[in-house]
Design a protein around this motif. Structure first.
Motif, mmCIF file in Angstrom:
data_model
loop_
_atom_site.group_PDB
_atom_site.id
_atom_site.type_symbol
_atom_site.label_atom_id
_atom_site.label_comp_id
_atom_site.label_asym_id
_atom_site.label_seq_id
_atom_site.Cartn_x
_atom_site.Cartn_y
_atom_site.Cartn_z
ATOM 1 N N LEU A 44 0.873 -1.172 0.000
ATOM 2 C CA LEU A 44 0.000 0.000 0.000
ATOM 3 C C LEU A 44 0.905 1.215 0.000
ATOM 4 C CD1 LEU A 44 -2.518 -1.150 2.772
ATOM 5 C CD2 LEU A 44 -2.813 -1.350 0.292
ATOM 6 N N MET A 45 0.740 2.104 -0.986
ATOM 7 C CA MET A 45 1.653 3.239 -1.053
ATOM 8 C C MET A 45 0.958 4.479 -1.594
ATOM 9 S SD MET A 45 4.147 2.415 -4.306
ATOM 10 C CE MET A 45 4.888 4.046 -4.203
ATOM 11 N N ALA A 46 1.514 5.623 -1.262
ATOM 12 C CA ALA A 46 0.994 6.906 -1.720
ATOM 13 C C ALA A 46 2.163 7.870 -1.880
ATOM 14 C CB ALA A 46 -0.030 7.461 -0.737
ATOM 15 N N GLY A 47 1.838 9.044 -2.414
ATOM 16 C CA GLY A 47 2.865 10.070 -2.527
ATOM 17 C C GLY A 47 3.884 9.818 -3.613
ATOM 18 N N MET A 48 3.550 8.995 -4.605
ATOM 19 C CA MET A 48 4.443 8.869 -5.763
ATOM 20 C C MET A 48 4.644 10.251 -6.395
ATOM 21 S SD MET A 48 6.033 6.630 -7.884
ATOM 22 C CE MET A 48 5.200 5.044 -7.924
ATOM 23 N N HIS A 49 3.553 11.000 -6.422
ATOM 24 C CA HIS A 49 3.598 12.415 -6.793
ATOM 25 C C HIS A 49 3.337 13.204 -5.517
ATOM 26 C CE1 HIS A 49 2.212 10.576 -10.782
ATOM 27 N NE2 HIS A 49 3.490 10.918 -10.919
ATOM 28 N N GLY A 50 4.273 14.065 -5.158
ATOM 29 C CA GLY A 50 4.287 14.650 -3.829
ATOM 30 C C GLY A 50 3.115 15.535 -3.484
ATOM 31 N N ASP A 51 2.396 16.056 -4.501
ATOM 32 C CA ASP A 51 1.270 16.939 -4.227
ATOM 33 C C ASP A 51 -0.069 16.204 -4.184
ATOM 34 O OD1 ASP A 51 1.173 16.335 -6.916
ATOM 35 O OD2 ASP A 51 0.866 18.398 -7.600
ATOM 36 N N GLU A 52 -0.034 14.879 -4.308
ATOM 37 C CA GLU A 52 -1.273 14.098 -4.308
ATOM 38 C C GLU A 52 -1.564 13.633 -2.885
ATOM 39 O OE1 GLU A 52 -1.074 11.239 -7.482
ATOM 40 O OE2 GLU A 52 -0.795 12.797 -9.000
ATOM 41 N N ILE A 53 -2.214 14.500 -2.136
ATOM 42 C CA ILE A 53 -2.300 14.372 -0.684
ATOM 43 C C ILE A 53 -3.389 13.414 -0.223
ATOM 44 C CG2 ILE A 53 -2.491 15.689 1.463
ATOM 45 C CD1 ILE A 53 -0.039 16.318 -0.256
ATOM 46 N N ASN A 54 -4.432 13.213 -1.016
ATOM 47 C CA ASN A 54 -5.504 12.324 -0.569
ATOM 48 C C ASN A 54 -5.001 10.907 -0.300
ATOM 49 O OD1 ASN A 54 -8.332 13.748 -0.728
ATOM 50 N ND2 ASN A 54 -7.152 14.502 -2.468
ATOM 51 N N GLY A 55 -4.081 10.445 -1.152
ATOM 52 C CA GLY A 55 -3.504 9.125 -0.927
ATOM 53 C C GLY A 55 -2.702 9.061 0.361
ATOM 54 N N VAL A 56 -1.982 10.148 0.659
ATOM 55 C CA VAL A 56 -1.207 10.199 1.906
ATOM 56 C C VAL A 56 -2.151 10.111 3.105
ATOM 57 C CG1 VAL A 56 0.376 11.587 3.295
ATOM 58 C CG2 VAL A 56 0.624 11.538 0.798
ATOM 59 N N GLU A 57 -3.290 10.795 3.027
ATOM 60 C CA GLU A 57 -4.265 10.748 4.120
ATOM 61 C C GLU A 57 -4.899 9.364 4.240
ATOM 62 O OE1 GLU A 57 -6.847 11.862 7.290
ATOM 63 O OE2 GLU A 57 -4.846 12.465 6.587
ATOM 64 N N ILE A 58 -5.125 8.696 3.111
ATOM 65 C CA ILE A 58 -5.615 7.319 3.166
ATOM 66 C C ILE A 58 -4.623 6.446 3.922
ATOM 67 C CG2 ILE A 58 -6.065 5.261 1.770
ATOM 68 C CD1 ILE A 58 -7.242 7.133 -0.370
ATOM 69 N N MET A 59 -3.340 6.595 3.611
ATOM 70 C CA MET A 59 -2.321 5.807 4.291
ATOM 71 C C MET A 59 -2.280 6.130 5.787
ATOM 72 S SD MET A 59 -1.061 3.768 2.058
ATOM 73 C CE MET A 59 0.129 3.136 3.226
ATOM 74 N N ARG A 60 -2.403 7.406 6.120
ATOM 75 C CA ARG A 60 -2.389 7.778 7.537
ATOM 76 C C ARG A 60 -3.533 7.105 8.292
ATOM 77 N NH1 ARG A 60 -4.601 10.814 11.323
ATOM 78 N NH2 ARG A 60 -6.317 11.447 9.951
ATOM 79 N N ARG A 61 -4.706 7.072 7.675
ATOM 80 C CA ARG A 61 -5.861 6.461 8.336
ATOM 81 C C ARG A 61 -5.728 4.942 8.417
ATOM 82 N NH1 ARG A 61 -11.200 10.110 6.784
ATOM 83 N NH2 ARG A 61 -10.127 12.136 6.818
ATOM 84 N N ILE A 62 -5.108 4.345 7.422
ATOM 85 C CA ILE A 62 -4.830 2.901 7.506
ATOM 86 C C ILE A 62 -3.989 2.596 8.736
ATOM 87 C CG2 ILE A 62 -3.541 1.012 6.420
ATOM 88 C CD1 ILE A 62 -4.388 2.222 3.698
#
Length: 309
Positions: A44-62
């Protein structure tokens, strides 16, 4: 990397990958959890593109909700892969390159290529499946969707399990993570939702629920949220582009179905001298809308898709 760690415990490894010109070390935190029961490894990963924050928040909630605590298998989590882009509100790394167009990478190549090489060499060998969380770039607002190779039964099964509102048949892009993983017979979904640098709760909630449904499909957990509605399978998609420059006013709703001839938006000049209606050229679903109100001729305005019959 070593993922054979103590069972049923969350582990964090801070991996040094680069340095700032000041000498400060840039680390990528990677978390992992191993169940006591055998099963697949899910990335499970996010932030491949640094400004795509929704994925980062998904990871934080996971992580905060402990959704990683699976009953079988192992979960590897990378909440922010492109740390450079994240701290600079940027899609790219400082050399201006897109990490997701740099795979499999080169340890002695450009910065983007080095990041890609690290993921290819150190993480992918341990992975069976993956979900890469993304957001629309450059003010493109994506309605929640997964992108998959629907002629690959394994990838299609993952997409069906995720059950986002739209499932888009999407061929591999050259030098992307998804293509590199596919070469290694590892199945990765791309989840796209909402807009860069803007948190959107529906997009985040949909991503979390879909992730859990994939875990259930893989036999890693027993229960997962049920989809709120049936997915629409998009077999072909294209962009409607601005026929002239001006101010763009979107009128159609994101995620809606429009018929041929329906007005999706209007382009006007700043002086009230002209107004150009943007009409659907065929019956289609609206997958994404460009939220930038100032457009040039040729700019992508609406991403539309045709569903299977």
């Amino acid at each position: 990397m070593d993922f054979n760690l103590k069972l049923e415990k969350l582990h964090r490894q801070n991996i040094p990958t680069a340095r700032l010109p000041s000498g400060t070390v840039i680390e990528i935190p990677i978390l992992s959890y191993q169940s006591k029961n055998d099963g697949p490894t899910l990335l499970l990963m996010a932030g491949m593109h640094g400004d795509e924050i929704n994925g980062v928040e998904i990871m934080r909630r996971i992580i905060t909700n402990k959704f990683y605590k699976v009953e079988a298998g192992r979960v590897i989590m990378i909440p922010v892969f492109n740390v450079f882009g994240f701290i600079n509100f940027s899609r790219e790394v400082p050399d201006g390159k897109d990490v997701n167009r740099s795979f499999p990478g080169n340890k002695n190549g450009s910065l983007a290529s080095q990041f890609a090489f690290f993921l290819t060499d150190e993480v992918l060998p341990h992975v069976d499946y993956g979900i890469d969380f993304h957001t629309g770039g450059k003010q493109i607002n994506n309605y929640p969707q997964v992108r998959a190779m629907l002629d690959d039964p394994k990838n299609q099964a993952l997409a069906n399990a995720f059950a986002s509102p739209f499932i888009i048949n999407s061929p591999f892009r050259d030098k992307s993570l998804r293509k590199e993983a596919g070469k290694r017979e590892k199945s990765i979904l791309v989840y796209e939702a909402a807009e860069s640098l803007k948190l959107r709760k529906p997009a985040i909630d949909e991503g979390l629920a879909g992730m859990q449904r994939v875990m259930k499909h893989l036999g890693m957990i027993a229960d997962a949220p049920k989809p709120t509605k049936q997915s629409t399978i998009i077999v072909k998609s294209s962009w409607t582009r601005a026929s002239r420059a001006g101010l763009h006013y979107a009128q159609a709703r994101n995620g809606s179905f429009v018929k041929k001839g329906d007005v999706m938006g209007v382009i006007s000049d700043p002086y009230g001298e002209y107004e150009k209606k943007i009409k659907a050229t065929h019956d289609c679903h609206i997958l994404s809308i460009n939220n930038n109100p100032v457009v040039n001729r040729g700019d992508a305005l609406f991403h539309t898709g045709v569903s299977e019959q």
